[in-house]
Design a protein around this motif. Sequence first.
Motif, PDB file in Angstrom:
ATOM      1  N   GLY A  28       0.706  -1.042   0.144  1.00 38.27           N
ATOM      2  CA  GLY A  28       0.052  -0.078  -0.043  1.00 38.27           C
ATOM      3  C   GLY A  28       0.722   1.393   0.007  1.00 38.27           C
ATOM      4  N   LYS A  29       1.824   1.267   0.839  1.00 42.18           N
ATOM      5  CA  LYS A  29       2.951   2.350   0.926  1.00 42.18           C
ATOM      6  C   LYS A  29       3.549   2.757  -0.649  1.00 42.18           C
ATOM      7  CE  LYS A  29       2.588   3.119   5.254  1.00 42.18           C
ATOM      8  NZ  LYS A  29       1.708   4.334   5.868  1.00 42.18           N
ATOM      9  N   MET A  30       3.913   1.536  -1.169  1.00 42.80           N
ATOM     10  CA  MET A  30       4.569   1.427  -2.427  1.00 42.80           C
ATOM     11  C   MET A  30       3.520   2.064  -3.664  1.00 42.80           C
ATOM     12  SD  MET A  30       6.363  -2.142  -2.230  1.00 42.80           S
ATOM     13  CE  MET A  30       7.211  -2.195  -3.829  1.00 42.80           C
ATOM     14  N   ASP A  31       2.108   1.705  -3.516  1.00 48.18           N
ATOM     15  CA  ASP A  31       1.294   2.216  -4.471  1.00 48.18           C
ATOM     16  C   ASP A  31       1.083   3.591  -4.212  1.00 48.18           C
ATOM     17  OD1 ASP A  31      -0.948   2.071  -6.305  1.00 48.18           O
ATOM     18  OD2 ASP A  31      -2.405   1.504  -5.013  1.00 48.18           O
ATOM     19  N   LYS A  32       0.831   4.145  -3.079  1.00 48.30           N
ATOM     20  CA  LYS A  32       1.153   5.701  -2.759  1.00 48.30           C
ATOM     21  C   LYS A  32       2.044   6.333  -3.377  1.00 48.30           C
ATOM     22  CE  LYS A  32      -1.856   5.322   1.470  1.00 48.30           C
ATOM     23  NZ  LYS A  32      -1.956   5.187   2.693  1.00 48.30           N
ATOM     24  N   ALA A  33       3.285   5.746  -2.986  1.00 46.74           N
ATOM     25  CA  ALA A  33       4.799   6.477  -3.584  1.00 46.74           C
ATOM     26  C   ALA A  33       4.589   6.632  -5.216  1.00 46.74           C
ATOM     27  CB  ALA A  33       5.816   5.858  -3.164  1.00 46.74           C
ATOM     28  N   ALA A  34       4.092   5.401  -5.699  1.00 45.67           N
ATOM     29  CA  ALA A  34       4.036   5.408  -7.212  1.00 45.67           C
ATOM     30  C   ALA A  34       2.885   6.520  -7.589  1.00 45.67           C
ATOM     31  CB  ALA A  34       3.686   3.988  -7.706  1.00 45.67           C
ATOM     32  N   SER A  35       1.952   6.539  -6.898  1.00 46.82           N
ATOM     33  CA  SER A  35       1.080   7.487  -7.658  1.00 46.82           C
ATOM     34  C   SER A  35       1.335   8.973  -7.365  1.00 46.82           C
ATOM     35  CB  SER A  35      -0.261   7.256  -6.618  1.00 46.82           C
ATOM     36  OG  SER A  35      -0.111   7.874  -5.349  1.00 46.82           O
TER      37      SER A  35
END
Length: 134
Positions: A28-35
């Motif tokens: 989830g943290k990775m998805d936020k960073a990519a966004s």
Amino acid sequence: MKMIALRGRVFPTDLNHAGTVFGGWIMGKMDKAASIAVEDIVISPAVTVAVSDMNFIKPIHCGAIFTIYTEVKHIGNSSIKVDVDVQVKDRETHEEYSVTKALFTFVLVDECAKPRNVREVVRGDIDDYIKAML
């Protein structure tokens, strides 16, 4: 170009029964960073449509300080691919080492959730290496 997107610390509520970080929590943290990387390029909603090459290399423990790095790898007609690398700082040496990596693919969408062309909504202040991908 690799950029720092997020930093944080792992707390006891982030851990699974084995005492390491939940895979879904860090994903989830990775998805936020990519966004965030996508939003630096376009003015448009974008949705995650794929996560590939997800590798959990080493466990992450309570108290760890993590840094999530992103790098835009490809820009298509309506999609943007972002490489995401999570690194943890060693408590003694302060050297960072990779713990998780993945490639996130986003598709830009309009108000009707239909794919949108990237070139129509590109920000005016993007970096030169991004302009070269367009």
